[in-house]
Design a protein around this motif. Structure first.
Motif, PDB file in Angstrom:
ATOM      1  N   PHE A  53       0.832  -1.209   0.000  1.00 37.96           N
ATOM      2  CA  PHE A  53       0.000   0.000   0.000  1.00 37.96           C
ATOM      3  C   PHE A  53       0.862   1.253   0.000  1.00 37.96           C
ATOM      4  O   PHE A  53       0.519   2.254  -0.638  1.00 37.96           O
ATOM      5  CB  PHE A  53      -0.935   0.005   1.211  1.00 37.96           C
ATOM      6  CG  PHE A  53      -2.087  -0.956   1.112  1.00 37.96           C
ATOM      7  CD1 PHE A  53      -2.538  -1.410  -0.120  1.00 37.96           C
ATOM      8  CD2 PHE A  53      -2.729  -1.411   2.256  1.00 37.96           C
ATOM      9  CE1 PHE A  53      -3.594  -2.302  -0.216  1.00 37.96           C
ATOM     10  CE2 PHE A  53      -3.798  -2.299   2.171  1.00 37.96           C
ATOM     11  CZ  PHE A  53      -4.232  -2.744   0.930  1.00 37.96           C
ATOM     12  N   ARG A  68       2.101   1.691  -3.530  1.00 40.73           N
ATOM     13  CA  ARG A  68       1.008   2.107  -4.421  1.00 40.73           C
ATOM     14  C   ARG A  68       0.677   3.588  -4.209  1.00 40.73           C
ATOM     15  O   ARG A  68       0.495   4.332  -5.166  1.00 40.73           O
ATOM     16  CB  ARG A  68      -0.230   1.244  -4.179  1.00 40.73           C
ATOM     17  CG  ARG A  68      -1.449   1.640  -5.030  1.00 40.73           C
ATOM     18  CD  ARG A  68      -2.603   0.710  -4.745  1.00 40.73           C
ATOM     19  NE  ARG A  68      -2.358  -0.600  -5.293  1.00 40.73           N
ATOM     20  CZ  ARG A  68      -2.651  -0.948  -6.550  1.00 40.73           C
ATOM     21  NH1 ARG A  68      -3.191  -0.065  -7.371  1.00 40.73           N
ATOM     22  NH2 ARG A  68      -2.414  -2.153  -6.985  1.00 40.73           N
ATOM     23  N   HIS A  69       0.605   3.994  -2.943  1.00 33.17           N
ATOM     24  CA  HIS A  69       0.317   5.405  -2.656  1.00 33.17           C
ATOM     25  C   HIS A  69       1.449   6.298  -3.168  1.00 33.17           C
ATOM     26  O   HIS A  69       1.193   7.376  -3.732  1.00 33.17           O
ATOM     27  CB  HIS A  69       0.130   5.611  -1.157  1.00 33.17           C
ATOM     28  CG  HIS A  69       0.128   7.055  -0.745  1.00 33.17           C
ATOM     29  ND1 HIS A  69      -0.819   7.962  -1.191  1.00 33.17           N
ATOM     30  CD2 HIS A  69       0.984   7.763   0.048  1.00 33.17           C
ATOM     31  CE1 HIS A  69      -0.556   9.164  -0.682  1.00 33.17           C
ATOM     32  NE2 HIS A  69       0.538   9.062   0.062  1.00 33.17           N
ATOM     33  N   SER A  70       2.691   5.886  -2.995  1.00 32.91           N
ATOM     34  CA  SER A  70       3.832   6.683  -3.450  1.00 32.91           C
ATOM     35  C   SER A  70       3.810   6.836  -4.963  1.00 32.91           C
ATOM     36  O   SER A  70       4.013   7.942  -5.498  1.00 32.91           O
ATOM     37  CB  SER A  70       5.144   6.034  -2.998  1.00 32.91           C
ATOM     38  OG  SER A  70       5.213   5.944  -1.592  1.00 32.91           O
ATOM     39  N   ASN A 118       1.185   6.468  -6.992  1.00 33.47           N
ATOM     40  CA  ASN A 118       0.029   7.284  -7.371  1.00 33.47           C
ATOM     41  C   ASN A 118       0.290   8.768  -7.130  1.00 33.47           C
ATOM     42  O   ASN A 118      -0.084   9.617  -7.950  1.00 33.47           O
ATOM     43  CB  ASN A 118      -1.207   6.858  -6.580  1.00 33.47           C
ATOM     44  CG  ASN A 118      -1.868   5.623  -7.158  1.00 33.47           C
ATOM     45  OD1 ASN A 118      -1.426   5.095  -8.174  1.00 33.47           O
ATOM     46  ND2 ASN A 118      -2.907   5.142  -6.512  1.00 33.47           N
ATOM     47  N   THR A 119       0.943   9.096  -6.008  1.00 31.95           N
ATOM     48  CA  THR A 119       1.234  10.498  -5.716  1.00 31.95           C
ATOM     49  C   THR A 119       2.150  11.086  -6.778  1.00 31.95           C
ATOM     50  O   THR A 119       1.972  12.234  -7.213  1.00 31.95           O
ATOM     51  CB  THR A 119       1.871  10.637  -4.321  1.00 31.95           C
ATOM     52  OG1 THR A 119       0.964  10.124  -3.334  1.00 31.95           O
ATOM     53  CG2 THR A 119       2.171  12.092  -3.994  1.00 31.95           C
ATOM     54  N   ASN A 133      -0.591  14.277  -2.762  1.00 27.78           N
ATOM     55  CA  ASN A 133      -0.648  13.359  -1.624  1.00 27.78           C
ATOM     56  C   ASN A 133      -2.062  13.309  -1.051  1.00 27.78           C
ATOM     57  O   ASN A 133      -2.620  12.223  -0.821  1.00 27.78           O
ATOM     58  CB  ASN A 133       0.356  13.821  -0.564  1.00 27.78           C
ATOM     59  CG  ASN A 133       0.268  13.016   0.720  1.00 27.78           C
ATOM     60  OD1 ASN A 133       0.341  11.792   0.701  1.00 27.78           O
ATOM     61  ND2 ASN A 133       0.094  13.698   1.844  1.00 27.78           N
ATOM     62  N   ASP A 176      -4.679  11.610  -3.484  1.00 26.70           N
ATOM     63  CA  ASP A 176      -4.641  10.155  -3.557  1.00 26.70           C
ATOM     64  C   ASP A 176      -5.271   9.538  -2.318  1.00 26.70           C
ATOM     65  O   ASP A 176      -5.983   8.536  -2.410  1.00 26.70           O
ATOM     66  CB  ASP A 176      -3.204   9.635  -3.723  1.00 26.70           C
ATOM     67  CG  ASP A 176      -3.184   8.127  -3.911  1.00 26.70           C
ATOM     68  OD1 ASP A 176      -3.814   7.641  -4.866  1.00 26.70           O
ATOM     69  OD2 ASP A 176      -2.588   7.422  -3.079  1.00 26.70           O
ATOM     70  N   HIS A 177      -5.033  10.137  -1.152  1.00 24.58           N
ATOM     71  CA  HIS A 177      -5.649   9.615   0.067  1.00 24.58           C
ATOM     72  C   HIS A 177      -7.173   9.737   0.020  1.00 24.58           C
ATOM     73  O   HIS A 177      -7.893   8.852   0.499  1.00 24.58           O
ATOM     74  CB  HIS A 177      -5.123  10.367   1.297  1.00 24.58           C
ATOM     75  CG  HIS A 177      -3.791   9.874   1.770  1.00 24.58           C
ATOM     76  ND1 HIS A 177      -3.565   8.586   2.185  1.00 24.58           N
ATOM     77  CD2 HIS A 177      -2.593  10.527   1.895  1.00 24.58           C
ATOM     78  CE1 HIS A 177      -2.308   8.442   2.558  1.00 24.58           C
ATOM     79  NE2 HIS A 177      -1.691   9.598   2.395  1.00 24.58           N
ATOM     80  N   THR A 198      -8.512   7.588  -3.385  1.00 30.71           N
ATOM     81  CA  THR A 198      -8.234   6.151  -3.324  1.00 30.71           C
ATOM     82  C   THR A 198      -8.425   5.715  -1.874  1.00 30.71           C
ATOM     83  O   THR A 198      -7.474   5.695  -1.087  1.00 30.71           O
ATOM     84  CB  THR A 198      -6.789   5.852  -3.786  1.00 30.71           C
ATOM     85  OG1 THR A 198      -6.572   6.449  -5.063  1.00 30.71           O
ATOM     86  CG2 THR A 198      -6.554   4.351  -3.886  1.00 30.71           C
TER      87      THR A 198
END
Length: 411
Positions: free
Chosen positions: A233, A236-238, A240-241, A355, A358-359, A362
């Motif tokens: 996760f 994935r977040h990194s 996507n950001t 950042n 995305d939070h 997603t």
């Protein structure tokens, strides 16, 4: 107390030149100059230093061995290499234990800036334990499955650089470490890196194989230390950001070079979390436990328990690695825009927004604490009016990401 800096070279005239060149800084820095590695180790026995700057090609004990010894005995010391052409085997030997490579010769201003960048962010980390933790980070670990696949590919008779590159770009730790290496003066690459994939191709298969198989620069993340934490996760977040930051930059009509820089800043914005997870087991478990108990923002819990956050910690790490200072400043301020110290406020606003978007767009768990935009900070920087455009750009980018993942489920 003044920061202490030790310069090491086997040539007396080089040390004399450094001494003259840096003489105006004698009131700011406590500097010492040693002829050779053994003299340096004797001096360090009585007085460890904050920063070591050494040549590599020296008789009796080379700079690579000196770095290894300093790393083992004084792991809190930041280790820089100031060296000319010393040959690839010696440089590869040193690369694990050096935070940053600087070209030789270099000007007084360039050397001063490199050291001051480290010292300025070091001052942000008020907790000595956290400062020491970052000094000990020479590389970042990979997801176990990714590490296993890379090792397997490189041990093939005819390994594929495309396959290795594809695997590296699926992992935060490997991507960060590869960008660090390409940014190093050791490789002599005078081009800006646009992505982890670009970095892999610049290094080439021969160097990558040496780093992974011989130097053992990359290790596997021990997930048993944090049974409730999902490293996938985080990556994935990194990723996507980074993609959302690039989408916003494109919507702002920024030039491709700046779009690439923001993509890298987005990918690396949470690298401080990985540094804490991999090297701070003694301090970070409490942070994660408190975060779950209170369902609070992790960076606020970090501030309370550690005296700093993963944003500042990651910025300091990347600064010791010599990454572009504007990228470093954006990462440092991605939760607190009022602390932004750079000269590209739009960049800082974009990384912060990417950042948060995305939070919010997603959602992994609806019960998790939200990451609201810093509207006051965006207003102060003058970009609050751009939020509708940025929101649309991010929504479109996430739809494209989802469509690509559905078409390529194994990528």
């Amino acid at each position: 107390m003044k920061p202490s800096i030790l310069f090491v070279d086997d040539e007396a005239n080089v040390l004399e030149g450094l001494n003259r060149m840096l003489y105006p800084l004698r009131e700011q820095w406590d500097m010492a100059f040693c002829t050779g590695a053994r003299q340096a180790l004797r001096l360090l026995e009585g007085k460890p230093c904050d920063i070591l700057v050494t040549d590599l090609l020296m008789p009796e004990m080379d700079g690579g061995k000196l770095l290894e010894e300093v790393n083992a005995r004084y792991p809190d010391t930041i280790r820089l290499v100031l060296s000319g052409h010393s040959g690839r085997p010696l440089a590869l030997k040193a690369v694990r234990h050096a935070h940053q490579f600087l070209p030789k010769p270099t000007s007084a201003e360039e050397l001063k800036q490199a050291i001051e960048r480290i010292l300025s962010l070091q001052a942000v980390l008020s907790n000595p334990k956290v400062q020491a933790l970052i000094a000990r980070v020479d590389t970042l670990p990979a997801l176990p499955e990714i590490h296993r696949k890379i090792m397997g590919e490189l041990q093939q008779a005819n390994p594929s650089i495309n396959r290795v590159a594809e695997l590296i770009t699926q992992d935060l730790g490997l991507s960060a470490s590869i960008i660090k290496l390409v940014n190093s003066a050791f490789f002599g690459l005078r081009t800006r890196v646009s992505s982890p994939l670009h970095a892999v191709n610049l290094l080439g298969l021969e160097v990558l194989s040496a780093l992974v198989l011989s130097v053992k620069l990359f290790s596997s993340f021990d997930q048993t230390q944090y049974p409730g934490f999902n490293l996938d996760f985080l990556w994935r977040h990194s990723l996507n950001t980074g993609l959302l930051a690039k989408a916003i930059a494109r919507a702002e009509a920024l030039p491709p070079r700046e779009q690439d820089d923001l993509y890298i800043a987005g990918i690396l914005h949470d690298v401080g979390k990985l540094a804490l997870l991999s090297h701070g087991q003694g301090v970070y478990s409490d942070v994660l436990e408190k975060c779950r108990e209170e369902n609070a923002h992790i960076w606020l819990i970090e501030q309370r328990l550690l005296g700093t956050s993963h944003a500042e910690l990651g910025a300091y790490l990347l600064s010791t690695w010599g990454l572009d200072q504007e990228i470093v400043h954006c990462i440092q301020a991605h939760h607190t825009l009022e602390n932004y110290l750079g000269s590209h406020p739009l960049w800082a606003a974009i990384i912060h927004a990417a950042n948060c978007f995305d939070h919010s767009l997603t959602v992994i768990n609806a019960s998790y604490s939200q990451h609201p935009l810093d509207l006051e900070g965006l207003t102060c920087l003058g970009f609050d009016g751009r939020l509708p455009v940025w929101t649309e750009a991010c929504e479109n980018a996430l739809r494209e990401i989802d469509a690509h993942e559905q078409e390529n489920p194994d990528s």
